[in-house]
Every structure is written in structure tokens, then in C-alpha cells.
Design a protein around this motif. Sequence first.
Motif, PDB file in Angstrom:
ATOM      1  N   ASP A  20      19.189 -20.831  12.019  1.00  0.00           N
ATOM      2  CA  ASP A  20      19.655 -21.570  10.846  1.00  0.00           C
ATOM      3  C   ASP A  20      18.596 -22.554  10.368  1.00  0.00           C
ATOM      4  OD1 ASP A  20      21.997 -20.201  10.829  1.00  0.00           O
ATOM      5  OD2 ASP A  20      23.255 -21.841  11.557  1.00  0.00           O
TER       6      ASP A  20
ATOM      7  N   GLU B  90      20.317 -15.022   3.012  1.00  0.00           N
ATOM      8  CA  GLU B  90      20.659 -16.353   3.505  1.00  0.00           C
ATOM      9  C   GLU B  90      20.928 -16.280   5.008  1.00  0.00           C
ATOM     10  OE1 GLU B  90      23.768 -17.664   0.843  1.00  0.00           O
ATOM     11  OE2 GLU B  90      22.275 -18.288  -0.651  1.00  0.00           O
ATOM     12  N   GLN B  91      21.426 -17.395   5.580  1.00  0.00           N
ATOM     13  CA  GLN B  91      21.527 -17.478   7.031  1.00  0.00           C
ATOM     14  C   GLN B  91      22.301 -16.321   7.657  1.00  0.00           C
ATOM     15  OE1 GLN B  91      21.547 -20.045   5.058  1.00  0.00           O
ATOM     16  NE2 GLN B  91      20.816 -21.912   6.048  1.00  0.00           N
ATOM     17  N   GLU B  92      23.463 -16.009   7.131  1.00  0.00           N
ATOM     18  CA  GLU B  92      24.291 -14.960   7.723  1.00  0.00           C
ATOM     19  C   GLU B  92      23.574 -13.614   7.696  1.00  0.00           C
ATOM     20  OE1 GLU B  92      28.806 -13.035   7.278  1.00  0.00           O
ATOM     21  OE2 GLU B  92      27.895 -14.134   5.602  1.00  0.00           O
TER      22      GLU B  92
ATOM     23  N   HIS C 266      22.059 -11.309  10.906  1.00  0.00           N
ATOM     24  CA  HIS C 266      22.463  -9.906  11.018  1.00  0.00           C
ATOM     25  C   HIS C 266      21.235  -9.009  11.195  1.00  0.00           C
ATOM     26  CE1 HIS C 266      24.914  -6.367  10.535  1.00  0.00           C
ATOM     27  NE2 HIS C 266      24.311  -6.012   9.401  1.00  0.00           N
TER      28      HIS C 266
ATOM     29  N   SER D 265      26.537 -16.556  -3.322  1.00  0.00           N
ATOM     30  CA  SER D 265      26.356 -16.397  -1.885  1.00  0.00           C
ATOM     31  C   SER D 265      27.408 -15.483  -1.277  1.00  0.00           C
ATOM     32  CB  SER D 265      26.391 -17.767  -1.192  1.00  0.00           C
ATOM     33  OG  SER D 265      25.275 -18.547  -1.573  1.00  0.00           O
TER      34      SER D 265
ATOM     35  N   PHE E 179      25.797 -11.040   1.386  1.00  0.00           N
ATOM     36  CA  PHE E 179      25.868 -10.314   2.654  1.00  0.00           C
ATOM     37  C   PHE E 179      26.324  -8.870   2.415  1.00  0.00           C
ATOM     38  CE2 PHE E 179      27.858  -9.001   6.679  1.00  0.00           C
ATOM     39  CZ  PHE E 179      26.791  -9.239   7.542  1.00  0.00           C
TER      40      PHE E 179
END
Length: 377
Positions: free
Chosen positions: A221, A243-245, A249, A282, A286
Motif C-alpha cells: 500500500d 490502484e492498491q487492490e 492482485h 475506482s 479492479f
Amino acid sequence: IRGRNAIPTLEGEIGVGKTSIISVSSFRLEQRFFTSGGDCYLALDRPFQLDGEETADSFSQKVYQQVLIKIHSIRKDLIAKGINVGETSKLFDWISSEQYNAIGGTIASIGGSISPSPNTSDGFSTLGFQNRVNLLLKGMYPSAKKGGVICVIDNLELLEKSTRAKALLEAMRDKVLTAHGLIWVICGARGIVRGVASSQRLQGYLSKPIDIAPLSIDQLDDLIERRISEYSITVARGDAPVEQEGFVHIFRICKENLRTAFKFCSDYSEWYAEGGHKGSPSSDKFGLLEAWLASESDEILSSIRLSPKPWEIFERIIDRGGSIAPSDHLSFGYETPMAMRPQIKSLEDYELVDSTIDDTDQRRRTISVPQKGWLGN
């Protein structure tokens, strides 16, 4: 680097971040000198790599040229900090004219004359030029403890076999690895650094390799936040496709290989921009990333025709983190490495795995999964 007892060496999986660690450390040492004083450490702009065509003489020439270019580019700043830097302009001009001279032109020498024949200038190229750079370094660093120019040999595994790496580094030892004013760092993967460090001629010159482990998930993160902040085009937070997620992954898919994870992100970001997805909220990013990964995977899988046995081995290599040795054959149900070899060869033919074999130590044979393999998983 500051200890100077032996050449620091780093060992770790390909893409784990070895080059980044060395680059940041070298940059900080140089910045510390220019901002706070103390010992003068200078970092070259890029690392060196060795290949099968390299010789000790050709490598030495590359090194001294890059060292001279670095010193010449910041000469005024060094003098302002009290460093005794000799004249560099003529040396720099000679480097610039080397290509011209190689095709039959004439150049002015440094402190003398050179035959206009391009075939007789190589002696000066490998000896006269390097001697003058050595004198320059001795003037800048009268004591070996006062710093030096940090030079990095990166990706030593490109030589593929530790016998070749040993022979080349042994030949380079007295030519350039122990040269006054140069500080070396060597890094590689697949056990090759450990193989080289065992050389009798290099014992005492190379330190025990520092093992570089992957970043942990809980560090990601902060990594991504810093990267988004650094590379945003505007003061406001940029539109980061991953982004972070999404990065976590990808990082897990790549079994914690940082270089491969960033390559995935780069390829996906081009697709994201060219596909008209810029500005997506956002909450959608994902899902877009998963769709792209699935599409890429389907494209690879559609071109592969493998029987169940190599597929089973491939999946087990993935489960083990993407890297095995042929000496693991018993755990795969094969009595010998040669019995498993046809299955590995099938995977190599589809570029689902790469194999590197050390001809002096079977423990350093490595079978690893490249980016295509991760996508094909």
C-alpha cells in the motif's frame, strides 16, 4: 559500499528489486556528499551488464569511458566541493571522436600525437586513455577511504553459466575490479553470484552475497501510494489505472515478483488508455483489470497444445512460487531429472518456463516461470 572490505554482492530472484536497492543506496550516498559534505561517492547513471561476447579489455574500456563521462559532467560541482579534479575536457573530446577515428578519421591526442591510421589507435584506446583516467581518480581520491565512483555489474545471470562468469570476472579482477577510486557492487540471480564467489582467485575480493527477499504484501500500500504521488502528472492525484487492490492482485499472481508485476501494470495501462477507459471510477478499475487479465490469458491458452503431464508439472511449479530445480524431480514423481526433461522441454517450447543450467553445479539449475507463463496460468 562504505565498508570497502570486499566487493558487495547481492543475490535474489529475477525481478525482486536488487537493482532498485543498489540504485537508491548509491544515489543517497552521492546526494549526501553534495548536500552535507563528507566522503565523495559518485553513482554512475546505469549499471553494466556482461554477455558472452564481452572480454576483460572491452569491459574495462566501457567502464573507464562511463567514469570519465560522469566526472566530466559534474566537474564544476566537484571542484566547488573541494575535490581535486584534473582536466577532463580533452579526455571527453577524445571519447566523442572515437567513433570518427574508427572509420578512418584523424584526431588530436592527449599530450602527444596519434597516427591517423584507425588500425593503430586501439593501443592508445585501451592503455593511454585508461591510464589517464586512473591518474584522474588518484587525484580525486588520494585515500581509498575517501569515497569513490560506484560501479554496478547487474544481471550476472545473463552469462548463464558460472564458469563463464568466473573466468570473465577473474580476468577483470586486476584490470578494473581493484582499480583505485572505483567501488564495485555485483548482483545476480539463480545462484550465479554464489558460484562466482567460490572462485579461488576471487576469494577475499567478493563479500558473501546478501539475500534479497521479495516485498511483503503489507508493504505494498505504501509503495503504490508513493508511486502514484511521484508520477502523477498534475498536483492533483492522477488517474492511476492500477490502484492498491489491483496491484496486490497482480503481485500475488506473479508470486511476489516485483519486476513482472510492474510489467503487467505497464501493459494493462496501455490497454486502459487506448481502450477509452481513462477517468473510470475506482469502483470499476479492479473489474477492468480482471477482464484484461482474463483476455490475455485466454489468448495465450488458445495457442497452446499440451498433454496433461506437462500441464500438471507447470501448475505445480506455479504453486511452488514459479521456480524449481531439476533436483526436485522426485517430488514431481520422476526417478531422474532426465525422466522429467521431456515435460520441461514441452513447456519451454511454448515459453511457459525458462531454464538456466549451470554446468559446474547441478544445484544451480533453475527452471522459472516468465511473464507469459504467469498469464497462461
